[in-house]
Every structure is written in structure tokens, then in C-alpha cells.
Write an enzyme that holds these catalytic residues in place. Structure first.
Site, PDB file in Angstrom:
ATOM      1  NE  ARG A 187      90.686 -73.865 -21.675  1.00  0.00           N
ATOM      2  CZ  ARG A 187      90.442 -72.813 -22.782  1.00  0.00           C
ATOM      3  NH1 ARG A 187      91.033 -72.687 -23.930  1.00  0.00           N
ATOM      4  NH2 ARG A 187      89.739 -71.716 -22.559  1.00  0.00           N
TER       5      ARG A 187
ATOM      6  NE  ARG B  48      85.527 -72.448 -25.363  1.00  0.00           N
ATOM      7  CZ  ARG B  48      87.154 -72.405 -25.150  1.00  0.00           C
ATOM      8  NH1 ARG B  48      87.069 -73.716 -27.051  1.00  0.00           N
ATOM      9  NH2 ARG B  48      88.265 -71.889 -25.380  1.00  0.00           N
TER      10      ARG B  48
ATOM     11  CD  GLU C 131      88.659 -65.922 -25.676  1.00  0.00           C
ATOM     12  OE1 GLU C 131      88.698 -65.529 -26.334  1.00  0.00           O
ATOM     13  OE2 GLU C 131      89.288 -67.030 -25.116  1.00  0.00           O
TER      14      GLU C 131
ATOM     15  CG  ASN D  58      87.114 -68.023 -27.185  1.00  0.00           C
ATOM     16  OD1 ASN D  58      88.113 -67.300 -27.731  1.00  0.00           O
ATOM     17  ND2 ASN D  58      86.738 -68.538 -26.441  1.00  0.00           N
TER      18      ASN D  58
ATOM     19  CE  LYS E 227      91.495 -61.896 -26.097  1.00  0.00           C
ATOM     20  NZ  LYS E 227      91.171 -62.923 -27.647  1.00  0.00           N
TER      21      LYS E 227
ATOM     22  CD  GLU F 116      89.863 -64.998 -30.164  1.00  0.00           C
ATOM     23  OE1 GLU F 116      89.631 -66.322 -29.644  1.00  0.00           O
ATOM     24  OE2 GLU F 116      89.232 -64.580 -29.705  1.00  0.00           O
ATOM     25  N   GLY F 117      93.604 -67.983 -29.553  1.00  0.00           N
ATOM     26  CA  GLY F 117      94.722 -68.823 -29.920  1.00  0.00           C
ATOM     27  C   GLY F 117      95.226 -68.951 -28.774  1.00  0.00           C
TER      28      GLY F 117
ATOM     29  CB  SER G  99      89.460 -75.694 -30.964  1.00  0.00           C
ATOM     30  OG  SER G  99      90.386 -74.987 -29.710  1.00  0.00           O
TER      31      SER G  99
ATOM     32  CE  LYS H 283      92.190 -61.034 -21.844  1.00  0.00           C
ATOM     33  NZ  LYS H 283      91.049 -61.977 -21.592  1.00  0.00           N
TER      34      LYS H 283
END
Ligand code: ADP
Ligand code: MG
Ligand code: MG
Length: 457
Positions: free
Chosen positions: A433, A153, A169, A171, A292, A350-351, A176, A346
Site C-alpha cells: 500500500r 498479515r 503490526e 493482524n 497492540k 483495528e481497521g 482484508s 495506539k
């Protein structure tokens, strides 16, 4: 071109506003917001729809949530109406998806590039070091992954100052929210269909979301490539799951954060899986490509040329790169200490919830610099993107608030390759989002953002 909540359309930024820090500001409503009675009605309908159609998440406040099925569920946080999104950005992100899929694959094959780029990070970041250890073991064994599966993603924000779609970024592990993203899209279509005339919106403009079906298709495609009828697909939700059957595909829903490896047993399991003939989603190399640090290295001059053949493709990919810097360069550290609001610091995690902003960023840089060791190598610096803000109706725990909000837009991708044959290389659905413009971080699960859908304009 701007993104905006469909009902409240933001005004264009004033001429001469570009350059310098542009904080997202509240923009005028060009179209009247729905009247209160209608908003209340929409909220009620949306909440009922969510419960009936499984647009739900675990309720953190419920003691048995996550322990007993069907207990302690709450509607997922969502935006009441979709986000209007110009077709140029949509087309650009869709066009980029297969390019990034291919890029991940090409970079994953260059083991030396991964090891060298992450060498300094390895010294100070023990989690990345463990992943690199597994990766170097595979290199020593000369382990070849003939069948490679990527469910990716690529996330973007529109930069308000330049109107460019910039990548936040890429992924490559545990990408998810595809189920929830499909759910909120259906929710919006339904609400708009029910109230088409009052809202004056066309439900067909809500872009359908195929993320779940297409990711499932790619998993099934990988299983078929494995070519063993009795083999299973193993979904790693906790470490060391074993099922006594041949495994065709291992899907990592977990394994992206140090918390998923509480003991050596989890690391042994990860190594065991990597050594096996199962198709890994992701392989250790795909996982590392998603760091990253690799994102930052790929954004350097001429690095993409090593991996992509077509000059036109390289141009397209480069166009969505934001400013990215390693912390080897004193000038950029000084700039970030001077103007921390223009940067995001950064780590290789992740997450959500791991980045450092503002005063915190300044203090962290100053203290890491004073320490004089190479702890700085654990981080990268990124240009902070300021997307245009607009008024949105955001619903959490049954309550609707009106908030000046910004959005992050992700395109899911699937990639399946068997030796020289590319079986699948597709964009597949999206994740929109929306979060309060005043917030730094943006995850839905992390509790910052609200699910949204794309209303194409
Ligand atoms: P993670 O892998 O933890 O999701 P991200 O790089 O996506 O890490 O950062 C988490 C969140 O921080 C993003 O969802 C976004 O809201 C915010 N963010 C990250 N990078 C930037 C940036 N360059 N400009 C503005 N916000 C950012
Ligand atoms: Mg991520
Ligand atoms: Mg992210």
C-alpha cells in the site's frame, strides 16, 4: 536498500542524515519518469482494465452502493506503477511469516499470559474487556481448540534512518484486501507487458500474488480437518447469521470493531460461536494475540523466549520489532510529550483511523496524565517509522496525481494445525500500500492509501 516507485528511483540518503527526526523528503529522479503522453495512456488502460477485471470497490458517493449488486462501483485506488522493493526485505518478510504464524499459535495457548498482559487494558477498554470475558469463559470451561486456523498479515515499513524492515503490526482477524492485492498485481503485470519497451521494465519482476488462492486453500483445509461432508463454511459479515447446517469453519470478516457489536445479540453470537465445535478463524485467543498490547508485551526483553524455542528464530523476529512501550513508564510519556512527532499512540483497535499523532498525541497524553486515572492503559506508544519517500503516480476516481509517497508492505500468512500436526504454515502473497508521505494513517478502504504491487530489485 530502499523502496521506491519503479520508474522514479530515489537517491540514497546523504551521509550523516541518520539520527533525530528524518521527515520523508522528495528525492531525485534517477530514471526519467514516463512522459506525459505515456502516463495518460497508462492511466486510461489501467482504468479500463480495472473495470473489466473487478478491481473495484463500492462508491461511497453513490446512494445505492452496497445495497444493490453491480450498482455504484468504482475502480479501487491504485498506484499506476509498482513499487520497487529490494529482495533482501522480501526474503526477510517471507522468512518471518511462518515464525509469526507459529508465535501466534503458541501465545494463543497461554491463556494466563493473555489475561495478565491485558488486565490493565481491560479496566479501561470495554471492547477488549468483552473479548477477554469470552476468553476467560473458555478458560473456565477448559475448552480446547484441537484444530486451529490462522489467516494472518504481518505489516512492515522500511525505516529510512536505519534501513531496517520494521513491523507495524500483526493482524490476526479479518486480514482484508487479499483480493484487491492480487488484482493490482495482475494490473501492473499487464500494463508493463503492454509497454515493456517504452517503460524499460521486466513484467516478470512484478511478484505474483497468491493471497486469494492460498487463503481459500487454508479455509478448505480446515473444512477437511473438520471431517463432515455436509458441514459448511460460515463467513460472518453481519452478526447472528444462522444457516441450520453444521458449521465446520467460521470466518470472521466482521467482529474486529465495536461497531460490529451494536447490541448484546452480537456478543451472544460471538460467545455461541466460540463455545461451538466449529473451527474459528480467528478463535478468541488468536484475536487477542493480535492486539497492540500483546505486540508491545512480546517486544519486551526475554518475553519471546517463553514462546519460541530457537535462539536464531527469536533473533530474526526481534530484529523487525520497532520501539514499543506501555504507558506505565513516566520517562517515555515525557519523551512523547516533548517530541510527539517521533511516536504513534495506539489504542486496541483495528481497521485504520484509530491512531493518534503529533500535537493530538501530546494533548492526549497531557490530559490523560492530568486525569490521573488509568485511562493510559488503553494505549501503547510506538516508535514512528519514517519510510523513504519517492515520487509515485497515484490514481483515484479516474484522476492521476503525482505524489511524494511512502509504502507499507504486508505478507499474508496461513496456519492450520490439527492437534500436534501442522498442516499448513506458509507465507501466502502480499499487500503493498502506498500513501502520500504527508499522511499519518494508511488504509486503502479508509481512503488514505493506494493499492500497489512489488517490483523485485
Ligand atoms: P490498524 O490495526 O488500525 O491497521 P496500524 O497499527 O496498522 O493499525 O496503524 C494504522 C496505520 O497507521 C498504518 O497502516 C500506518 O500507515 C500508520 N502507522 C502505524 N504505526 C506506525 C508507525 N510506528 N510508524 C509510522 N506509521 C505507522
Ligand atoms: Mg490491524
Ligand atoms: Mg494496520
Amino acid at each position: 536498500a530502499q523502496t521506491a516507485a519503479v520508474s522514479p528511483v530515489p537517491a540514497k540518503p546523504k551521509a550523516g542524515e541518520g539520527g533525530g527526526v528524518r521527515r520523508p523528503e522528495q528525492r531525485q529522479l534517477a530514471v526519467p519518469a514516463p512522459e506525459k503522453r505515456l502516463v495518460d495512456e497508462l492511466v486510461e488502460e489501467a482504468l479500463v482494465w480495472s473495470s473489466q477485471h473487478g478491481l473495484v470497490v463500492g462508491d461511497k458517493n453513490h446512494p445505492r452502493s452496497g445495497k444493490a449488486p453491480g450498482v455504484g462501483l468504482l475502480h479501487a485506488p491504485f498506484s499506476l506503477l509498482p513499487m520497487s522493493f529490494p529482495k533482501v526485505y522480501w526474503d526477510q518478510a517471507v522468512e518471518l511469516a511462518p515464525l509469526f504464524n507459529e508465535l501466534v499459535d503458541r501465545v494463543s495457548l497461554d491463556g494466563d499470559f493473555l489475561q495478565e498482559t491485558l488486565a490493565r487494558t481491560k479496566e479501561v477498554d470495554s471492547f477488549t474487556a468483552r473479548l477477554l470475558d469470552i476468553h476467560s469463559k473458555m478458560m473456565k470451561l477448559n475448552k480446547k481448540e484441537d484444530v486451529r486456523l490462522g489467516l494472518t498479515r504481518s505489516d512492515y515499513m522500511v525505516d529510512g534512518a536505519t534501513d531496517l524492515l520494521l513491523q507495524v503490526e500483526l493482524n490476526t482477524i479479518s486480514t482484508s484486501s487479499n483480493g484487491l492485492a492480487c488484482g493490482v498485481c495482475e494490473l501492473h503485470r499487464n500494463l508493463i507487458r503492454q509497454h515493456e519497451r517504452e517503460l524499460g521494465l521486466n513484467p516478470e519482476c512484478v511478484v505474483g500474488n497468491t493471497a486469494i488462492a492460498q487463503h481459500a486453500e487454508a479455509l478448505a483445509g480446515a473444512w477437511a480437518e473438520f471431517n463432515n461432508q455436509s458441514a459448511v463454511v460460515l463467513v460472518v459479515v453481519q452478526a447472528e447469521e444462522r444457516d441450520g447446517l453444521p458449521v465446520a469453519v467460521v470466518y470472521f470478516r466482521a467482529g474486529y470493531t465495536p461497531n460490529d457489536y451494536p447490541s448484546e445479540a452480537e456478543w451472544r453470537a460471538r460467545l455461541l460461536i466460540e463455545c461451538s465445535s466449529a473451527i474459528k478463524c480467528p478463535s478468541i485467543a488468536y484475536h487477542l494475540v493480535g492486539t497492540k498490547k500483546i505486540q508491545q508485551e512480546l517486544a519486551k526483553e526475554n518475553v519471546l523466549d517463553r514462546f519460541l524455542d530457537s535462539k536464531a528464530d527469536i533473533e530474526k523476529v526481534r530484529k523487525c520489532f520497532a520501539g514499543l512501550w506501555s504507558l506505565e513508564n513516566d520517562n517515555i510519556i515525557m519523551s512523547a510529550i516533548e517530541s510527539p512527532e517521533l511516536f504513534v499512540l495506539k489504542p486496541q483497535r483495528e481497521g485504520g483511523g484509530n491512531n493518534i499523532y503529533g500535537d493530538n498525541l501530546r494533548e492526549t497524553l497531557v490530559s490523560l496524565k492530568n486525569d490521573g486515572n488509568n485511562e493510559l492503559a488503553a494505549y501503547i506508544l510506538m516508535q514512528r517509522i519514517f519510510p523513504p519517500a519517492s515520487l509515485c503516480y497515484l490514481v483515484r476516481e479516474g484522476t492521476c496525481i503525482r505524489e511524494n509517497a511512502v509504502s507499507e508492505f504486508g505478507i499474508f500468512g496461513s496456519y492450520l494445525r490439527s492437534k500436534d500436526k501442522v498442516v499448513i504454515n506458509d507465507q501466502c502473497g502480499y499487500l503493498m500500500r502506498t500513501k502520500a508521505a504527508s499522511l499519518n494513517e494508511g488504509g486503502v478502504v479508509a481512503g488514505y492509501a493506494f493499492l500497489n504491487s512489488v517490483f523485485l530489485t
